[in-house]
Design a protein around this motif. Structure first.
Motif, PDB file in Angstrom:
ATOM      1  N   PRO A 159      44.289  46.534  41.646  1.00  0.00           N
ATOM      2  CA  PRO A 159      44.671  47.410  40.179  1.00  0.00           C
ATOM      3  C   PRO A 159      45.586  48.462  39.161  1.00  0.00           C
ATOM      4  N   TYR A 160      46.464  48.165  38.378  1.00  0.00           N
ATOM      5  CA  TYR A 160      47.361  48.966  37.727  1.00  0.00           C
ATOM      6  C   TYR A 160      46.512  50.424  37.720  1.00  0.00           C
ATOM      7  N   ARG A 161      45.148  49.180  36.954  1.00  0.00           N
ATOM      8  CA  ARG A 161      44.410  50.182  36.031  1.00  0.00           C
ATOM      9  C   ARG A 161      43.344  50.078  36.158  1.00  0.00           C
ATOM     10  N   SER A 162      41.937  50.618  36.931  1.00  0.00           N
ATOM     11  CA  SER A 162      40.759  50.739  36.932  1.00  0.00           C
ATOM     12  C   SER A 162      40.448  50.224  35.869  1.00  0.00           C
ATOM     13  N   SER A 163      39.882  49.609  35.475  1.00  0.00           N
ATOM     14  CA  SER A 163      38.100  49.330  34.470  1.00  0.00           C
ATOM     15  C   SER A 163      37.655  47.834  34.903  1.00  0.00           C
ATOM     16  N   ALA A 164      36.610  47.986  33.829  1.00  0.00           N
ATOM     17  CA  ALA A 164      35.706  46.903  34.035  1.00  0.00           C
ATOM     18  C   ALA A 164      36.546  45.739  33.159  1.00  0.00           C
ATOM     19  N   ALA A 165      37.286  45.110  32.875  1.00  0.00           N
ATOM     20  CA  ALA A 165      38.337  44.449  31.977  1.00  0.00           C
ATOM     21  C   ALA A 165      39.195  43.954  33.130  1.00  0.00           C
ATOM     22  N   THR A 166      39.371  44.132  34.261  1.00  0.00           N
ATOM     23  CA  THR A 166      39.986  44.353  35.331  1.00  0.00           C
ATOM     24  C   THR A 166      38.800  43.504  36.018  1.00  0.00           C
ATOM     25  N   GLU A 167      37.885  44.112  36.627  1.00  0.00           N
ATOM     26  CA  GLU A 167      36.618  43.763  37.878  1.00  0.00           C
ATOM     27  C   GLU A 167      36.224  42.713  37.755  1.00  0.00           C
ATOM     28  N   VAL A 168      35.872  42.297  36.388  1.00  0.00           N
ATOM     29  CA  VAL A 168      35.293  41.285  36.185  1.00  0.00           C
ATOM     30  C   VAL A 168      36.823  40.104  36.713  1.00  0.00           C
ATOM     31  N   HIS A 169      37.060  39.739  36.843  1.00  0.00           N
ATOM     32  CA  HIS A 169      38.087  38.582  37.212  1.00  0.00           C
ATOM     33  C   HIS A 169      38.001  38.871  38.623  1.00  0.00           C
ATOM     34  N   THR A 170      37.397  39.813  39.872  1.00  0.00           N
ATOM     35  CA  THR A 170      38.054  39.291  41.274  1.00  0.00           C
ATOM     36  C   THR A 170      37.530  38.751  42.425  1.00  0.00           C
ATOM     37  N   HIS A 171      35.660  37.611  42.059  1.00  0.00           N
ATOM     38  CA  HIS A 171      35.151  36.830  42.973  1.00  0.00           C
ATOM     39  C   HIS A 171      36.816  35.244  42.207  1.00  0.00           C
ATOM     40  N   ILE A 172      36.929  35.264  40.606  1.00  0.00           N
ATOM     41  CA  ILE A 172      38.131  34.024  40.612  1.00  0.00           C
ATOM     42  C   ILE A 172      38.799  34.052  40.606  1.00  0.00           C
ATOM     43  N   SER A 173      39.966  35.033  40.732  1.00  0.00           N
ATOM     44  CA  SER A 173      41.095  35.563  41.528  1.00  0.00           C
ATOM     45  C   SER A 173      40.733  34.827  42.952  1.00  0.00           C
ATOM     46  N   ARG A 174      39.905  34.963  43.701  1.00  0.00           N
ATOM     47  CA  ARG A 174      40.397  34.423  45.211  1.00  0.00           C
ATOM     48  C   ARG A 174      39.756  33.707  45.419  1.00  0.00           C
ATOM     49  N   ASP A 175      39.566  32.793  44.281  1.00  0.00           N
ATOM     50  CA  ASP A 175      38.859  30.790  44.275  1.00  0.00           C
ATOM     51  C   ASP A 175      39.844  29.836  43.635  1.00  0.00           C
ATOM     52  N   ILE A 176      40.138  29.120  45.065  1.00  0.00           N
ATOM     53  CA  ILE A 176      41.839  28.430  45.092  1.00  0.00           C
ATOM     54  C   ILE A 176      41.608  27.394  43.790  1.00  0.00           C
ATOM     55  N   SER A 177      39.822  27.132  43.743  1.00  0.00           N
ATOM     56  CA  SER A 177      40.337  25.985  42.598  1.00  0.00           C
ATOM     57  C   SER A 177      40.252  26.339  41.765  1.00  0.00           C
ATOM     58  N   PHE A 178      40.627  27.837  40.922  1.00  0.00           N
ATOM     59  CA  PHE A 178      41.351  28.828  39.889  1.00  0.00           C
ATOM     60  C   PHE A 178      42.034  28.031  40.390  1.00  0.00           C
ATOM     61  N   TRP A 179      43.265  28.579  41.242  1.00  0.00           N
ATOM     62  CA  TRP A 179      44.968  28.974  41.472  1.00  0.00           C
ATOM     63  C   TRP A 179      45.133  26.609  41.109  1.00  0.00           C
ATOM     64  N   GLU A 180      44.137  27.040  41.566  1.00  0.00           N
ATOM     65  CA  GLU A 180      44.762  24.723  41.312  1.00  0.00           C
ATOM     66  C   GLU A 180      44.990  24.255  40.132  1.00  0.00           C
ATOM     67  N   ARG A 181      43.295  24.750  39.687  1.00  0.00           N
ATOM     68  CA  ARG A 181      44.269  24.643  38.020  1.00  0.00           C
ATOM     69  C   ARG A 181      44.951  24.976  37.234  1.00  0.00           C
ATOM     70  N   PHE A 182      45.124  26.872  37.309  1.00  0.00           N
ATOM     71  CA  PHE A 182      46.662  27.208  37.118  1.00  0.00           C
ATOM     72  C   PHE A 182      48.207  26.844  37.579  1.00  0.00           C
ATOM     73  N   LEU A 183      47.907  26.451  38.451  1.00  0.00           N
ATOM     74  CA  LEU A 183      49.182  25.579  38.929  1.00  0.00           C
ATOM     75  C   LEU A 183      49.445  24.324  38.285  1.00  0.00           C
ATOM     76  N   ASP A 184      48.396  24.193  38.140  1.00  0.00           N
ATOM     77  CA  ASP A 184      48.624  22.609  37.711  1.00  0.00           C
ATOM     78  C   ASP A 184      49.151  22.608  36.006  1.00  0.00           C
ATOM     79  N   MET A 185      48.839  23.876  35.147  1.00  0.00           N
ATOM     80  CA  MET A 185      48.929  23.799  33.949  1.00  0.00           C
ATOM     81  C   MET A 185      50.357  24.477  34.025  1.00  0.00           C
ATOM     82  N   MET A 186      51.103  25.638  35.353  1.00  0.00           N
ATOM     83  CA  MET A 186      52.353  25.904  35.147  1.00  0.00           C
ATOM     84  C   MET A 186      52.870  24.607  35.487  1.00  0.00           C
ATOM     85  N   VAL A 187      53.137  23.876  36.617  1.00  0.00           N
ATOM     86  CA  VAL A 187      53.390  22.845  35.962  1.00  0.00           C
ATOM     87  C   VAL A 187      53.792  21.607  34.872  1.00  0.00           C
ATOM     88  N   GLU A 188      52.693  21.413  34.167  1.00  0.00           N
ATOM     89  CA  GLU A 188      52.461  20.538  32.970  1.00  0.00           C
ATOM     90  C   GLU A 188      53.442  21.424  31.945  1.00  0.00           C
TER      91      GLU A 188
END
Length: 732
Positions: A159-188
Motif C-alpha cells: 500500500p501507499y501508506r501502511s496502517s491498521a486501516a489498510t491491513e484489515v482489508h487484506t483477506h477480503i480484497s482477495r475474496d472473489i465473492s467480494f469482487w463479484e458484489r462490488f462489480l455488480d454494484m458498479m454495473v448497477e
C-alpha cells in the motif's frame, strides 16, 4: 443492403406460469457473453418481484416482440424493414435510444455497443421493478455524460501508506465473492472502470523472467495470485467494466532491493529501469483481459530532496520504462498518466506525443487536491506549481489525451453520504471540452471490510461499499446521466425501506450531506491529512501557522478562526471580523461565516425534523433503516456544531479585536452549546461504531490511534476554556 444487428427481445404479456407470475420472453444472441450474463442476472432479480423471464436464442423469434433491444453490428434479416441505419444516429458509446412502433405497443432499445445494450436492458428491468406497467416506459435518447466513470480502489498489499486501516482489508480484497458484489454494484450504478492502485504491483502478478527474486512468493503461491487476477479481470470484462493497474514510482519490492542490491525507493539504476520495463511488458502479455496500465509521478521521484529529478527527467523515466514496456507488449493497452505534484504539463504533453498511443491517454487531475467533496469550483490542483491552477494541462486543447477529475474523498469514511445536488452542480460547473471522465475514491479508506460498525440487528450489509450505497449510486448514475431525476433515487430508497420513506429520507440525505462539503469549502486543505470533515480533524496543517495545535488533530476554535478558505466566495472568520470592524461591506457573492452558520443550522434542523417522522415509523424489524437515520442524525448534529462554532469564532475574534466583553461571553455561551451538539453526536455513534483505525491520527500516540467522536470530547471542552482565557489582541 443487409444490416447487421444483435437483438434482444422481451415478449411481454400476462401469461400465467401457474404460480401467479408475469411471464416475459427474452430472446437474444446467446453467443454474446456480456448480454447473456446481464440477462441472466436480471432474470434472477426480477424473479423475486414476481416477474419471470424466459430466455431463448434469437433464432427462435417468430414475430415482433413487445420489447426489442438492438445493438448495431449483428445480423438479423427479420428487422430489415423496421430498423434503419438512421435510427442509430446520435447514439453514442454506451448510450441507447428508445423507439416505439405500432402505436407504442412495440418498443425498440437501440445501441451501438454491448454496454449500451446492457444499460438499456437494465433500464427496462428497473422500470418493471418500479412501475410494473411497461406501457409507461417512454421514448428517450440516453447518452453518458462522460466516457470514463472510474472507481479508485487502493489495494491493501504494497500500500501507499501502511496502517491498521489498510491491513484489515487484506483477506477480503482477495475474496472473489467480494469482487463479484462490488462489480455488480458498479454495473448497477453505471460505473465502467475499476482502477486498482498500490505501490508496486508486479511481484503480486508476475514471476519476472529475468529477475526471479523480485517476488516473495513460491510457484504455488504465485499461481494462486495469477488465478485471482485473471478471475477478477474476467469478471470485470464480462460486465463491461474496464480494468487498470496503477502504481507509484520509483518503487521496487523489498525482496528485489535486497536480491539485486538496489534501493527500494528512488533508484534510477539501469537494473531498476530494465526490471520495470520488462515487468510492464510481461504484465500486459500475461493478462489478456486487463484494459490498461497507469503510472503516477509520485513521492519517490525526487520530491523530498532524496535525489534531484526535474519534471522532464521524471517523464523520461516513465518513457524508458512504462511507455517502452507498453510498446514491447503483444497488444496495445490504454494508459493513465496521473498528474500530481511531480508533474509538469509541457513535459507530460511531450511524453504523450512521443508515445503515439492507439487510444487517447487518460490524464487524472485531483480536483481541489485531496478534498474534492468541497466546493464545485476548481480552486487548487495537485501539480508542480504547488496547488496553483496551471491551465497548460488543457490549454491548448489536447488532441491525444483527455482529463478526468479525481474527486478524492478523504473526508468521510464512517457515515453514509449522498448529495446529488452537489454532484449535479459539480458536473455542470466542470464539464469541459477537454474532460471526459471522473475518478471517485479514497487514499485512506478501502471500501471492503466494514470494520467500524458493531454487529447488531440493524447491520444487514456485509461490506463497506454496501453501507455506502447512496455514495456510489448518486455519483455513478449522475456521471452517466446528470439529468437523472430525484424520483429515481426516491424509488431506490422505497425499494429498500418501503413506501412513504423515500422522499423524506432522500431530502434528509441531501440536507445533512451538505455539512462536510461546507466545512471543506470553508477550511482550505490540500493533501490527505489536512482535513477529515467527518471527524472535524486537521491531522496536519495545509500551511504552517502558529494556530496549528500539535497536541491533538482536532480543529480548535482558534484554528477555525484563522484558517483560510478554499471557496473563493467564502470569507474566513479572521478576515470577516476585520472587515466588519473597519466598516467594510461584503460583495453580493460573498458568504460570511455567519451566513454559512445560518445555512448549516437551517439544513440540519430540517433534516432532523424529517428523520424524526421516520423514526416514528421504525420497529425492531426495520433493519438498516435505523442505521441510516442515525447517520443522518449524526451529520445533522455535526452541522449544528459547525454552525455554532462559526458563530463562536466570530464572537471571539470580535472580542479580541474590540475588547467588548459581551462578545467573549457570547463566544463561551455558543461553545457550550457546541458541547451539547457534540454530546448528541456521541449519543448517535458510540453505541453503533467501534473506535476506528484512522491513518491520519496515528502520529498523535495511543490516545488518537483510533478515531471516535467520543475521544475528541475533551477537545470540544477545551474550546470553551480557550474562549474564557482569551485576551485582547496585543496589536489593538
Amino acid at each position: 443492403m443487409k444490416k447487421f444487428y444483435l437483438v434482444i427481445f422481451l415478449l411481454l404479456g400476462n401469461i400465467s406460469t401457474g404460480i401467479g407470475r408475469e411471464l416475459i420472453s427474452v430472446a437474444f444472441n446467446t453467443q454474446n457473453e456480456q448480454i447473456s450474463f446481464a440477462a441472466g442476472e436480471l432474470k434472477k432479480e426480477l424473479y423475486y418481484d414476481g416477474i419471470q423471464l424466459r430466455l431463448s436464442d434469437l433464432s427462435q423469434v417468430m414475430e415482433i416482440p413487445n420489447i426489442t433491444v438492438v445493438v448495431k453490428g449483428d445480423y438479423s434479416l427479420f428487422f430489415d424493414d423496421i430498423i434503419e441505419d438512421t435510427d442509430f444516429e446520435n447514439i453514442g458509446p454506451e448510450g441507447f435510444k428508445i423507439k416505439k412502433i405500432k402505436g407504442g405497443r412495440s418498443i425498440f432499445v437501440l445501441s451501438i455497443d454491448q454496454n449500451g445494450a446492457v444499460y438499456g436492458l437494465l433500464d427496462i428491468g428497473e422500470h418493471l421493478l418500479s412501475k410494473r406497467d411497461i406501457n409507461e416506459y417512454e421514448a428517450r435518447l440516453v447518452n453518458p455524460a462522460f466516457e470514463y466513470r472510474i472507481v479508485k480502489f487502493n489495494l491493501p498489499w504494497s500500500p501507499y501508506r501502511s496502517s491498521a486501516a489498510t491491513e484489515v482489508h487484506t483477506h477480503i480484497s482477495r475474496d472473489i465473492s467480494f469482487w463479484e458484489r462490488f462489480l455488480d454494484m458498479m454495473v448497477e450504478n453505471r460505473l465502467n472502470v475499476l482502477s486498482l492502485w498500490n505501490n508496486h504491483p508486479f511481484p503480486y502478478m508476475i514471476s519476472s523472467e529475468n529477475f526471479p527474486q523480485a517476488s516473495p512468493f513460491n510457484d504455488v503461491e504465485m499461481e494462486e495470485w495469477k488465478n485471482f487476477w485473471k478471475t477478477l479481470f474476467r469478471m470485470a470484462k464480462i460486465r463491461g467494466i474496464q480494468t487498470f493497474i496503477v502504481n507509484w514510482n520509483i518503487v521496487v519490492s523489498p525482496e528485489f532491493a535486497e536480491a539485486y542490491g538496489v534501493r527500494e525507493y528512488n533508484d534510477l539504476s539501469e537494473t531498476v529501469k530494465k526490471y520495470t520495463k520488462e515487468s510492464v511488458t510481461q504484465l500486459i502479455n500475461e493478462y489478456d483481459d486487463l484494459t490498461g496500465i497507469g503510472v503516477t509521478l509520485a513521492d519517490w521521484m525526487g520530491n523530498f530532496g532524496e535525489m534531484e529529478m526535474t519534471p522532464q527527467k521524471r517523464e523520461e523515466w516513465i518513457e524508458e520504462t512504462f511507455v517502452a514496456g507498453m510498446k514491447a507488449a503483444k497488444r496495445p493497452v490504454k494508459f493513465i498518466h496521473r498528474s500530481v505534484l511531480a508533474g509538469d504539463p509541457v513535459a507530460m504533453r511531450n511524453l504523450i506525443d512521443r508515445a503515439d498511443l492507439k487510444d487517447p491517454a487518460l490524464v487524472e487531475i485531483k480536483f481541489n487536491w485531496s478534498h474534492g467533496h468541497s466546493t464545485p469550483k476548481l480552486a487548487i490542483t495537485h501539480d508542480y506549481h504547488s496547488g496553483e491552477l496551471d491551465e497548460r494541462f488543457w490549454n491548448p486543447i489536447p488532441h491525444n489525451y483527455r482529463i478526468q477529475w479525481m474527486v478524492r474523498n478523504e473526508d468521510f469514511f464512517i457515515l453514509r453520504w449522498g448529495q446529488p445536488d452537489f454532484i449535479r452542480e459539480h458536473i455542470s460547473e466542470n464539464t469541459k471540452e477537454y474532460v471526459n471522465g471522473y475518478f471517485i475514491g479514497s487514499e485512506g479508506f478501502i471500501p471492503a471490510m466494514d470494520y467500524s460498525h458493531k454487529l447488531s440487528p440493524v447491520k444487514t450489509w456485509q461490506y463497506a461499499f454496501e453501507k455506502q450505497w447512496m455514495f456510489y449510486k448518486t455519483w455513478g448514475r449522475l456521471l452517466y446521466r446528470p439529468d437523472t431525476p430525484d424520483s429515481y433515487f426516491i424509488d431506490q430508497i422505497e425499494r429498500r425501506f418501503g413506501k412513504g420513506k423515500g422522499e423524506p429520507l432522500f431530502e434528509a440525505y441531501k440536507l445533512s450531506g451538505n455539512m462536510p462539503l461546507r466545512l471543506a469549502s470553508f477550511y482550505r486543505s490540500t493533501w490527505d491529512y489536512t482535513l477529515y470533515s467527518e471527524g472535524f480533524i486537521e491531522a496536519e496543517p495545509s500551511s504552517r501557522t502558529k494556530w496549528f495545535d500539535r497536541s491533538s488533530p482536532f480543529i480548535s476554535v482558534d484554528q477555525l478562526i484563522n484558517h483560510e478558505t478554499l471557496d473563493p466566495d467564502m470569507v474566513s472568520i479572521a478576515d470577516y471580523s476585520k472587515m466588519v470592524g473597519m466598516g467594510e461591506k461584503l460583495g453580493p457573492q460573498k458568504i460570511s461565516p455567519l451566513k454559512l452558520a445560518e445555512l448549516s443550522e437551517s439544513d440540519s434542523r430540517k433534516s432532523l425534523e424529517l428523520i424524526g417522522t421516520l423514526y416514528n415509523k421504525t420497529s425492531s424489524f426495520s433493519g438498516a433503516l435505523v442505521s441510516e437515520l442515525d447517520d443522518i442524525a449524526t451529520w445533522s448534529y455535526l452541522g449544528l456544531y459547525f454552525a455554532d462554532k462559526l458563530r463562536a469564532g466570530v464572537a471571539l475574534q470580535d472580542f479580541r479585536n474590540t475588547g467588548d466583553e459581551s462578545k467573549k461571553e457570547k463566544a463561551v455561551e455558543l461553545l457550550e452549546k457546541c458541547l451539547d451538539h457534540w454530546d448528541m453526536v456521541i449519543r448517535y455513534t458510540s453505541g453503533r461504531y467501534y473506535p476506528t483505525p484512522h491513518v491520519s491520527t496515528q502520529r498523535y500516540g495511543e490516545e488518537f490511534k483510533e478515531f471516535s467522536w467520543e475521544q475528541l470530547r475533551p477537545q470540544v471542552v477545551r474550546d470553551i476554556q480557550i474562549a474564557k482565557d482569551s485576551i485582547i489582541n496585543s496589536d489593538k
